[in-house]
Design a protein around this motif. Structure first.
Motif, PDB file in Angstrom:
ATOM      1  N   GLY A   1       0.820  -1.216   0.000  1.00 54.93           N
ATOM      2  CA  GLY A   1       0.000   0.000   0.000  1.00 54.93           C
ATOM      3  C   GLY A   1       0.847   1.255   0.000  1.00 54.93           C
ATOM      4  N   ARG A   2       1.949   1.220   0.772  1.00 56.79           N
ATOM      5  CA  ARG A   2       2.849   2.379   0.810  1.00 56.79           C
ATOM      6  C   ARG A   2       3.524   2.596  -0.528  1.00 56.79           C
ATOM      7  N   ILE A   3       3.844   1.490  -1.225  1.00 53.66           N
ATOM      8  CA  ILE A   3       4.485   1.612  -2.539  1.00 53.66           C
ATOM      9  C   ILE A   3       3.501   2.137  -3.568  1.00 53.66           C
ATOM     10  N   VAL A   4       2.279   1.617  -3.515  1.00 53.53           N
ATOM     11  CA  VAL A   4       1.283   1.966  -4.535  1.00 53.53           C
ATOM     12  C   VAL A   4       0.742   3.380  -4.341  1.00 53.53           C
ATOM     13  N   LYS A   5       0.652   3.852  -3.110  1.00 46.11           N
ATOM     14  CA  LYS A   5       0.057   5.168  -2.845  1.00 46.11           C
ATOM     15  C   LYS A   5       0.735   6.288  -3.625  1.00 46.11           C
TER      16      LYS A   5
ATOM     17  N   SER B   1       9.395   9.588   0.122  1.00 41.16           N
ATOM     18  CA  SER B   1      10.618   9.192   0.833  1.00 41.16           C
ATOM     19  C   SER B   1      11.574   8.413  -0.063  1.00 41.16           C
ATOM     20  N   ASP B   2      11.072   7.846  -1.155  1.00 36.69           N
ATOM     21  CA  ASP B   2      11.917   7.076  -2.065  1.00 36.69           C
ATOM     22  C   ASP B   2      12.563   7.996  -3.093  1.00 36.69           C
ATOM     23  N   LEU B   3      13.863   7.812  -3.306  1.00 37.96           N
ATOM     24  CA  LEU B   3      14.624   8.684  -4.203  1.00 37.96           C
ATOM     25  C   LEU B   3      14.072   8.643  -5.633  1.00 37.96           C
ATOM     26  N   GLU B   4      13.789   7.423  -6.142  1.00 34.98           N
ATOM     27  CA  GLU B   4      13.326   7.299  -7.524  1.00 34.98           C
ATOM     28  C   GLU B   4      11.987   8.002  -7.730  1.00 34.98           C
ATOM     29  N   LEU B   5      11.073   7.842  -6.768  1.00 29.73           N
ATOM     30  CA  LEU B   5       9.770   8.499  -6.887  1.00 29.73           C
ATOM     31  C   LEU B   5       9.910  10.013  -6.749  1.00 29.73           C
ATOM     32  N   HIS B   6      10.828  10.443  -5.895  1.00 31.57           N
ATOM     33  CA  HIS B   6      11.072  11.887  -5.758  1.00 31.57           C
ATOM     34  C   HIS B   6      11.610  12.467  -7.066  1.00 31.57           C
ATOM     35  N   GLU B   7      12.531  11.737  -7.708  1.00 34.24           N
ATOM     36  CA  GLU B   7      13.074  12.210  -8.980  1.00 34.24           C
ATOM     37  C   GLU B   7      11.989  12.222 -10.059  1.00 34.24           C
ATOM     38  N   LEU B   8      11.133  11.196 -10.059  1.00 31.16           N
ATOM     39  CA  LEU B   8      10.038  11.156 -11.026  1.00 31.16           C
ATOM     40  C   LEU B   8       9.084  12.329 -10.816  1.00 31.16           C
ATOM     41  N   LYS B   9       8.785  12.620  -9.553  1.00 33.06           N
ATOM     42  CA  LYS B   9       7.913  13.767  -9.252  1.00 33.06           C
ATOM     43  C   LYS B   9       8.547  15.063  -9.753  1.00 33.06           C
ATOM     44  N   ALA B  10       9.854  15.220  -9.541  1.00 30.68           N
ATOM     45  CA  ALA B  10      10.540  16.428  -9.991  1.00 30.68           C
ATOM     46  C   ALA B  10      10.483  16.565 -11.507  1.00 30.68           C
TER      47      ALA B  10
END
Length: 459
Positions: free
Chosen positions: A189-193, A218-227
């Protein structure tokens, strides 16, 4: 259509499957190790019994009841004397044989001929609920009768311990697997959210809502994707605004010459204007309108990444010269001269001549508009780059004008429709180059810098 599974379900199944596989490997390895330990311990003890040379005479055994055999964690070894007809002889110093004793179970197995009397090796026997390992040694009694010594070890305790421990291990593993599934559910759930948040954000962008995603990951890859997605959203927002402004300005610029042509045509029709006065005005506005339409078409082509342009290896000196020749009549009319600062060797570059020529013409048109006496055209190569310079000796421009010079539809002093220099920048950018401008009281110079990917040589 392939049936799709949610990322949450996939993560949960993969995690549970991995844990289950690890547990099965551990359980299998545990049982193999315990079974191997039981067998090797029994084999070692019984082998030592065979090699100790225990006296075969029952009389000596009767005289030495205190004789002890090797012990292992499962217990000490015992023995029975068996005739070749599978008759069991129990010495008088043996303890009382009850139905619940190991001796009784082995005795029964011998009488039922479940034990082979062949000498050598250690064999496994399951009798009743017990597990035994035995070996057979041939001997002779005091009466000369052939006997077989069946030495055996009761491993039932270790066997029961193995079964109980296996059951406990299965229970622990089941509880651990259940806990893993529960934790995996929340972990998935935390990954999918955040993925769902990014998906909703992407959908909003597709619908034309170019905001920004402020949620922290909190995850680097998701943060980079968001950026990256925020940056893309900002670019799309700016592009949409530029397009809106472009079409507003373009419609205004197109409407003005059309209105002038229409008003002159109506005045000519009712006799308010003479033909000699109306027709030159109409012709000038038609030329202006045609030039504007061509510029808009070229900008659209450049925005499409120039896939349709046919590039070839050409000499930039020739293209600059051809572009300047189109202004000769205007130069003579204004009393201007052009100074060419070209090298003797060709300056080759791969480009579509028509497109780059149009950019040079726009730069020259701007120079002709503001020059007082002279315009300089120069081209050179240095440090893997090509430098093209278009310079005039006019009054220069204000800093505010210089900053907005390449914006679409921005008109400086005595400017036309404000597309020319934006075309120049788009063309140069399409060739992975850049354009700089310097302006002062002694004039203005435009410097085009292109990457030099071709060695200069004569054709």
């Amino acid at each position: 259509m392939k049936k799709l599974k949610s990322l949450k379900t996939r993560v949960l199944f993969l995690l549970s499957g991995l844990i289950l596989l690890v547990f099965l490997l551990i359980f299998t390895a545990f049982n193999l190790l315990i079974s191997s330990y039981i067998e090797s311990s029994a084999t070692e003890a019984l082998t030592r019994v065979r090699s100790d040379g225990i006296p075969p005479d029952m009389a000596e055994d009767r005289a030495r009841p205190e004789k002890k055999y090797p012990e292992i964690p499962g217990g000490s070894s015992e023995r029975l004397f068996v005739t070749e007809d599978y008759e069991v002889l129990v010495p008088d110093f043996y303890p009382e044989v009850t139905e619940s004793s190991p001796l009784f179970e082995v005795k029964t197995a011998v009488e039922d001929r479940e034990i082979s009397l062949e000498e050598g090796g250690v064999k496994r026997l399951t009798a009743g609920e017990g597990l035994y390992y035995y070996t057979v040694v041939k001997s002779r009694s005091v009466t000369g009768m052939d006997l077989y010594e069946v030495h055996f070890i009761n491993m039932s305790n270790l066997y029961d311990f193995e079964k109980n421990l296996s059951q406990m291990l299965l229970l622990i593993m089941s509880l651990a697997l259940l806990l893993t599934v529960i934790l995996g559910y929340f972990l998935a759930g935390r990954i999918v959210k955040p993925v769902k948040a990014l998906s909703v954000f992407a959908k909003r962008m597709g619908e034309g809502e170019y905001g920004s995603l402020e949620e922290d990951f909190s995850d680097l890859e998701l943060h980079e994707l968001k950026a990256v997605m925020n940056e893309t959203s900002e670019k799309l927002k700016k592009y949409q605004e530029d397009q809106r402004t472009f079409f507003q300005n373009a419609s205004h610029e197109l409407r003005t010459p059309l209105q002038i042509i229409k008003s002159n045509a109506e005045a000519l029709e009712v006799g308010l204007l003479e033909k000699e006065k109306a027709l030159p005005v109409m012709k000038r506005e038609v030329d202006h309108l045609g030039s504007l339409v061509e510029d808009i078409i070229l900008l659209s082509k450049l925005d499409a990444k120039m896939e349709d342009l046919r590039k070839e290896k050409l000499d930039l000196r020739e293209t600059l010269s051809a572009s300047s020749e189109r202004f000769m009549s205007l130069l003579l009319e204004k009393g201007l001269t052009i100074r060419y600062d070209f090298p003797k060797e060709p300056v080759y570059f791969i480009y579509e001549e028509k497109t780059l020529e149009r950019a040079f013409e726009n730069l020259l048109s701007n120079a002709v508009r503001y020059a007082k006496h002279e315009i300089t055209l120069a081209v050179s190569k240095a440090e893997g780059r090509i430098f093209i310079r278009v310079e005039d000796d006019g009054e220069g421009m204000a800093e505010e004008t210089r900053k907005k010079l390449f914006d679409r539809f921005y008109k400086g002093k005595d400017g036309q429709h404000g597309i020319g220099l934006s075309i120049v920048r788009s063309v140069i950018s399409a060739y992975e180059g850049r354009i700089d401008v310097k302006s002062g009281k002694d004039g203005t110079v435009f410097i085009v810098i292109l990457p030099d990917s071709i060695e200069s040589k004569s054709p």
